[in-house]
Every structure is written in C-alpha cells, then in structure tokens.
Design a protein around this motif. Structure first.
Motif, PDB file in Angstrom:
ATOM      1  N   GLN A  87      30.347  33.473  54.386  1.00  0.00           N
ATOM      2  CA  GLN A  87      30.285  34.444  53.300  1.00  0.00           C
ATOM      3  C   GLN A  87      31.381  34.200  52.269  1.00  0.00           C
ATOM      4  O   GLN A  87      31.142  34.252  51.056  1.00  0.00           O
ATOM      5  N   LEU A  88      32.593  33.923  52.754  1.00  0.00           N
ATOM      6  CA  LEU A  88      33.725  33.718  51.849  1.00  0.00           C
ATOM      7  C   LEU A  88      33.511  32.472  50.983  1.00  0.00           C
ATOM      8  O   LEU A  88      33.802  32.491  49.781  1.00  0.00           O
ATOM      9  N   SER A  89      32.987  31.421  51.580  1.00  0.00           N
ATOM     10  CA  SER A  89      32.724  30.197  50.813  1.00  0.00           C
ATOM     11  C   SER A  89      31.779  30.477  49.648  1.00  0.00           C
ATOM     12  O   SER A  89      31.946  29.950  48.545  1.00  0.00           O
ATOM     13  N   ALA A  90      30.769  31.314  49.910  1.00  0.00           N
ATOM     14  CA  ALA A  90      29.819  31.668  48.853  1.00  0.00           C
ATOM     15  C   ALA A  90      30.503  32.444  47.734  1.00  0.00           C
ATOM     16  O   ALA A  90      30.252  32.198  46.541  1.00  0.00           O
ATOM     17  N   TYR A  91      31.388  33.365  48.094  1.00  0.00           N
ATOM     18  CA  TYR A  91      32.114  34.133  47.077  1.00  0.00           C
ATOM     19  C   TYR A  91      33.030  33.228  46.251  1.00  0.00           C
ATOM     20  O   TYR A  91      33.150  33.387  45.025  1.00  0.00           O
ATOM     21  N   LEU A  92      33.685  32.280  46.908  1.00  0.00           N
ATOM     22  CA  LEU A  92      34.667  31.450  46.212  1.00  0.00           C
ATOM     23  C   LEU A  92      34.031  30.518  45.187  1.00  0.00           C
ATOM     24  O   LEU A  92      34.737  29.994  44.313  1.00  0.00           O
ATOM     25  N   THR A  93      32.732  30.314  45.269  1.00  0.00           N
ATOM     26  CA  THR A  93      32.065  29.503  44.242  1.00  0.00           C
ATOM     27  C   THR A  93      32.072  30.199  42.883  1.00  0.00           C
ATOM     28  O   THR A  93      31.799  29.567  41.859  1.00  0.00           O
ATOM     29  N   LYS A  94      32.397  31.503  42.874  1.00  0.00           N
ATOM     30  CA  LYS A  94      32.428  32.256  41.625  1.00  0.00           C
ATOM     31  C   LYS A  94      33.739  32.065  40.858  1.00  0.00           C
ATOM     32  O   LYS A  94      33.882  32.538  39.732  1.00  0.00           O
ATOM     33  N   ILE A  95      34.707  31.394  41.463  1.00  0.00           N
ATOM     34  CA  ILE A  95      35.979  31.119  40.784  1.00  0.00           C
ATOM     35  C   ILE A  95      35.741  30.081  39.698  1.00  0.00           C
ATOM     36  O   ILE A  95      35.173  29.014  39.955  1.00  0.00           O
ATOM     37  N   ILE A  96      36.170  30.383  38.473  1.00  0.00           N
ATOM     38  CA  ILE A  96      35.894  29.486  37.343  1.00  0.00           C
ATOM     39  C   ILE A  96      37.155  28.847  36.766  1.00  0.00           C
ATOM     40  O   ILE A  96      37.071  28.023  35.862  1.00  0.00           O
ATOM     41  N   MET A 153      38.596  25.880  51.489  1.00  0.00           N
ATOM     42  CA  MET A 153      37.201  26.210  51.183  1.00  0.00           C
ATOM     43  C   MET A 153      36.837  25.972  49.722  1.00  0.00           C
ATOM     44  O   MET A 153      35.664  26.058  49.368  1.00  0.00           O
ATOM     45  N   SER A 154      37.824  25.737  48.861  1.00  0.00           N
ATOM     46  CA  SER A 154      37.526  25.604  47.433  1.00  0.00           C
ATOM     47  C   SER A 154      38.470  24.608  46.784  1.00  0.00           C
ATOM     48  O   SER A 154      39.698  24.657  46.992  1.00  0.00           O
ATOM     49  N   VAL A 187      39.899  39.052  48.868  1.00  0.00           N
ATOM     50  CA  VAL A 187      38.799  38.301  48.247  1.00  0.00           C
ATOM     51  C   VAL A 187      38.692  38.636  46.759  1.00  0.00           C
ATOM     52  O   VAL A 187      38.566  37.748  45.905  1.00  0.00           O
ATOM     53  N   LEU A 188      38.757  39.927  46.437  1.00  0.00           N
ATOM     54  CA  LEU A 188      38.663  40.335  45.032  1.00  0.00           C
ATOM     55  C   LEU A 188      39.835  39.790  44.215  1.00  0.00           C
ATOM     56  O   LEU A 188      39.660  39.387  43.057  1.00  0.00           O
ATOM     57  N   ALA A 189      41.023  39.774  44.799  1.00  0.00           N
ATOM     58  CA  ALA A 189      42.191  39.244  44.092  1.00  0.00           C
ATOM     59  C   ALA A 189      41.993  37.763  43.763  1.00  0.00           C
ATOM     60  O   ALA A 189      42.336  37.303  42.666  1.00  0.00           O
ATOM     61  N   LEU A 190      41.434  37.004  44.700  1.00  0.00           N
ATOM     62  CA  LEU A 190      41.161  35.587  44.462  1.00  0.00           C
ATOM     63  C   LEU A 190      40.148  35.402  43.331  1.00  0.00           C
ATOM     64  O   LEU A 190      40.335  34.574  42.438  1.00  0.00           O
ATOM     65  N   LEU A 191      39.072  36.191  43.388  1.00  0.00           N
ATOM     66  CA  LEU A 191      38.024  36.069  42.375  1.00  0.00           C
ATOM     67  C   LEU A 191      38.539  36.455  40.990  1.00  0.00           C
ATOM     68  O   LEU A 191      38.275  35.766  39.993  1.00  0.00           O
ATOM     69  N   GLN A 192      39.281  37.559  40.921  1.00  0.00           N
ATOM     70  CA  GLN A 192      39.762  38.030  39.618  1.00  0.00           C
ATOM     71  C   GLN A 192      40.814  37.097  39.036  1.00  0.00           C
ATOM     72  O   GLN A 192      40.815  36.823  37.828  1.00  0.00           O
ATOM     73  N   ALA A 193      41.702  36.584  39.893  1.00  0.00           N
ATOM     74  CA  ALA A 193      42.676  35.603  39.406  1.00  0.00           C
ATOM     75  C   ALA A 193      41.970  34.328  38.952  1.00  0.00           C
ATOM     76  O   ALA A 193      42.449  33.626  38.059  1.00  0.00           O
ATOM     77  N   GLY A 194      40.811  34.064  39.560  1.00  0.00           N
ATOM     78  CA  GLY A 194      40.027  32.893  39.211  1.00  0.00           C
ATOM     79  C   GLY A 194      39.069  33.102  38.062  1.00  0.00           C
ATOM     80  O   GLY A 194      38.197  32.254  37.815  1.00  0.00           O
ATOM     81  N   GLY A 195      39.185  34.224  37.357  1.00  0.00           N
ATOM     82  CA  GLY A 195      38.408  34.437  36.152  1.00  0.00           C
ATOM     83  C   GLY A 195      37.101  35.161  36.325  1.00  0.00           C
ATOM     84  O   GLY A 195      36.362  35.352  35.344  1.00  0.00           O
ATOM     85  N   HIS A 196      36.766  35.594  37.546  1.00  0.00           N
ATOM     86  CA  HIS A 196      35.520  36.334  37.742  1.00  0.00           C
ATOM     87  C   HIS A 196      35.706  37.746  37.190  1.00  0.00           C
ATOM     88  O   HIS A 196      36.676  38.428  37.517  1.00  0.00           O
TER      89      HIS A 196
END
Length: 532
Positions: free
Chosen positions: A9-18, A46-47, A92-101
């Motif tokens: 599941q986490l791998s799928a979420y991390l693909t959203k990091i831009i 994972m990313s 998870v949200l912190a990773l995504l938001q820092a990654g531009g999601h």
C-alpha cells in the motif's frame, strides 16, 4: 518492520511524490533509534524520490525523523519517536505533502495558512494509542509544509518522559506554540488556523451572515445531523449543516461492533465516511461553528427561524433540525475543573499511556467505565473503579473480565467528593461510603471520568421545551415545541443513545421538516414586497 501488505500500500502512495524528498534521522544508542532507522531505510528503499541521511547530534531529540523537500536546507516537519500506530498515516501524509502532492483542503483555508505571519514553532505531545492526536498532528504538519514561517514536531510522550514531566503534560494531544501551551485535545485544522489568525472570526461571521436563507438548516454534524442532511438534500432543497466538530462524540469512539451490516469499524473511519456521504450532495457544510441562540420564525423580523452562532453570525432558514448531541458528564466536585487536563481525564484511550506504571481511578461502573478499567489495567499499576450505585450497570462479560484482573479494584456505593492535587497535578481523591458515611482517601495520579453524557442544550433553555434532564422534547416526527424546529439524536428524549438510532432519528426529523415545508407558505422577502 513493515509487513508486506503495508509495504504494498505504501509503495502505491509513494508514487504520488512528484519532487525529491529528504528524510533525516537523528539517532542515539537506544532500541527505539534502531527501530526508527529501520523504518526510515525501508521507506527510502521504496522510492527513487526519497533520500536518507543518518546523524547523531546531541543538540536534537533522539530518536527523531525529519521530512523535507530535498531542495530545502531546514526541515519543518519532524517526528520525535516512531510514527506508527495511529500516527503512521501522519507520516505518509507528511511524505506526500513534502513531495508536492496537494492537500485535500478548501483553498480558502490553505490561503489563510500562507498569510500567517511571524515565526511559529509548534510541538505536539501525543500517545500512539490516541485516536484524536493524528488529526492535530496532520493539521500542524500541513501548515508547516505550506508556510516557511511554521515548523512542527510530533513528540511521543512515552519516549520523552522527562519533557512530559517538566511540562506537566497529563492529557494529549498537547500543543505548544513557541514554548507556551497553545491547546489540548482534539482540534481541527480550521480551529487551529483561526486561533492563530486573530482577525479570522470577525471576517467569517460577516461572510456567514450574508448567506442565502436555507430551507433546512441542520445544527450538529454527528450521526443524527449527517442523516438529516442527506435526507433533506435528497429532496432537492437548500440544505446547510453547521457543526462545531463534524462527527461529534463518534470521533472519540474506538471500536464500533453494533453498526448493522458493518461487522467492525472505528469512530474516525465512520466519521470520515459520513462526511464524504454528506458532501456527495449539494450541502453547505459550515464547520468549527457553534450555535449560541435560536429565534422562532414568529419572533424574527425575517419571518424565518434564525440561528445565532458564537461568532456573532446569524443564519436563517425556513426550518431547523437540532442535532447537537451530548458531551461527557462531569462529576461537579471540588478540584475537578482545576485539575482538568492535569490528571482529570475523559478519554482513557488517549491519555492512558501518560499514566504508565501509576495508580488511577475510573469514575463509573457502566460499560464505559468498566471498559476503561480493563484497558487501563494493561498500562497502569492499579485501577480503582468507583461506582455511586450499589449496582454495576456494565455487561456481565465486561464485569467478569474486570474481576479477573489482579490490579483492578471495584468499589460500589462510593460518592466521589473531591479531587486532590498539589496545584500542578492530581495526587488523589476522596469519596464517601454511602452505606456507612465514612470518608476515604485514595492516593493516585489520574482520574478517568466515565459517568455518561449531558445533552448540549444550554443555548436552548427557555427557547424550546426540555425534559428535567435537559433533553429536547420531541414528538414522533421529531417536532419540538418551536414551529418549524425539529430535533434528533442524543440531544433529545429518545431513550436509547446509539449511533444507529440517532441516524434513524435524523432521517425522521428531515422528513418531518420537509413535510412542514410543503405545508407552510414561503415568507415574502423585502425585495418582493417592494416589487409588489
């Protein structure tokens, strides 16, 4: 450290990091540091967008994980501890938001965050078993990602007991802003931002007062209010919901196993589903707003029911459904108010871990009280249950479990008389034996009050008919004594306070309100009168 299903599941979420993200961990020689670096390495692996840097700095807390866009020098989001359990989603949200999601929040509040001025250093003490903490942590993390003047650190109180002791933290979440206590307990993003933005309330009140009149206005966003809003909106009529906290008491409920057709869920998950269902319809949802007064259509100048909010805003509607729910009942004994948040608590799931190895009391021998005692028994040194009655009202299966625990003592006919403390925190209580009249003192560090609920009807006294218990009196259609005003859920005289019953009552009230609307005329506006 992460099982395979979570990794997938986490791998799928991390693909959203831009954009590239940097994880930095500060470590010491503790087992927890070993756990944290293992978690960080797994995530980084994972990313390709995530890099990992490991340090050992005496100037920072350890173990500590910070997350930041790779092109920024200083981290503004950090986790002091292992962000697992309820806080894994925060990570998870912190990773995504820092990654531009992008964040899924209203643009107006995102803009408001960007306009906050001055350096704001935020720290939140949490326990990993606290279901209220993640919402606060995620809100503050988002603010830190968006505004370069803001930084936030989540701190697991169990790993930093010296800080907890020094800052006298006995309830979580506890938020500090620039070293000063900012707030305790559940807070939404909007509540936090409005508290920091001192001019926000006046501007919001002016905007709300200009809103077009509703046909159905629901006051309250729990199960009853949600069901009422959905049933009203499905009729194609203009529907609004005003709620101080969407979800109400359900947000604080852990296990829900009697919601028909759903074998098991929890409060936060159910609340999220309720809100999404409401927003699937054309419903105007106004959160972080609390009702302060209601005026009948017969009394108001507009010929509509008017609801005044604590902010000063006035909302108008042809009909209103009151679904304000209930709140924890307090003991109302000397010392309780003084030591609230300093040893007097109402959520064993949230605050229990802060009393690890200490003696505590639970006030109340119903299901909530006995469940709390069972939960706390696995954390604290000893639990004393004090029940006012000579009968324990909890289910027998719970009583059998509690009686089997060697560190749980149950005392009946015990009337709590005073909360004792040293000025900074609780250190005991006194109770009177109702059979003998003898007074007893119990030395302890925490008191968990579990004696039922009080209806949220203070603003309705003298406006609608209330029972001697303060509940709104309603008929079979949910109609109150005020024409065009209906009520549903725990705030009413409905005898059984259950989620599923509240939902049914909300639907009933909405249908009752619709029936009222089609049988009454629409008030003529001043503009229409001028044309006539």
């Amino acid at each position: 450290m992460l099982d395979q299903s979570i990794k997938t599941q986490l791998s799928a979420y991390l693909t959203k990091i831009i954009r590239p993200v940097s994880i930095r961990v500060n470590l010491d020689n503790s087992d927890k540091s070993t756990e944290l670096v293992e978690l960080a390495r797994e995530i980084a692996g994972m990313s390709d967008q995530i890099s990992l840097h490991e340090t050992q700095l005496d100037t920072e807390r350890a173990p500590l994980m910070s997350i930041q866009p790779a092109n920024e020098e200083a981290a503004r989001v950090a986790f002091a501890g292992i962000p697992m359990g309820h806080e894994f989603t925060s990570l998870v949200l912190a990773l995504l938001q820092a990654g531009g999601h992008p964040a899924k929040e209203e643009q107006a509040i995102l803009d408001q965050i960007l306009l906050l001025e001055g350096e704001i250093k935020l720290e939140t003490y949490i326990s990993l078993s606290c279901q209220n903490c993640p919402e606060v942590v995620q809100a503050l993390n988002l603010m830190s990602v968006l505004n370069p003047n803001i930084s936030h650190t989540m701190i697991d109180g169990a790993l930093f007991p010296k800080e907890v002791e020094e800052r006298n933290i006995l309830a979580v979440p506890a938020v500090f802003a620039n070293g000063e206590l900012f707030g305790q307990g559940r807070m939404t993003l909007a509540e936090i931002v409005n508290k920091l933005d001192t001019g926000a309330e006046k501007k919001q009140a002016e905007a709300l007062s200009k809103k077009e009149a509703y046909e159905v206005l629901v006051v309250g966003g729990g199960p009853a209010g949600s069901a009422a809003a959905i049933y009203a909106a499905r009729k194609g009529i203009r529907t609004g919901v005003v709620a101080e906290r969407f979800g109400g008491q359900v947000s604080d409920t852990m296990a829900i196993e009697n919601f028909i057709s759903v074998k098991a869920t929890d409060g936060p998950k159910l609340v999220a589903n309720l809100e999404q269902h409401v927003l699937d319809y054309d419903v105007d949802l106004l959160k972080t707003q609390r009702a302060a007064n209601i005026v009948s259509a017969q009394e108001s100048d507009s010929g509509l029911v008017e609801v005044t909010l604590e902010s000063g805003a006035v909302l108008k509607s042809r009909s209103v459904i009151l679904a304000t729910g209930a709140r924890w009942r307090e003991m109302n004994v000397p010392g309780e108010a003084e030591y609230k948040g300093k040893g007097v608590a109402y959520c064993p799931h949230c605050d229990g871990p802060l009393f690890k190895g200490k003696k505590v009391a639970v006030i109340g021998g119903g299901n909530s009280g006995i469940e709390a005692a069972i939960d706390l028994a696995g954390i604290v040194d000893h639990v004393t249950v004090l029940e006012f009655s000579d009968v324990l009202r909890a289910d027998e299966v719970l009583l059998q479990k509690a009686r089997s625990l060697s560190n749980v003592t149950i005392i009946k006919n015990a009337a709590t008389t005073e909360v004792l403390g040293d000025g900074a925190r609780v250190n005991g209580l006194t109770y009177t034996d109702r059979l003998t009249g003898d007074s007893h003192k119990v030395v302890l560090a925490g008191i968990f009050v579990q004696i039922g609920l009080l209806p949220n009807t203070d603003f309705l006294k003298g406006r609608v008919d209330l029972s001697d218990r303060g509940e709104i009196e309603i008929d079979a259609r949910g109609q109150t004594s005020m024409p065009g005003v209906f009520a549903a859920g725990d705030v009413t005289t409905t005898p059984y306070k259950q989620i599923i019953i509240a939902m049914g009552a909300g639907a009933t009230a909405a249908l009752g309100a619709f029936d009222h609307l089609i049988r009454t005329s629409v008030p003529v506006t001043e503009a229409e009168e001028a044309v006539a």
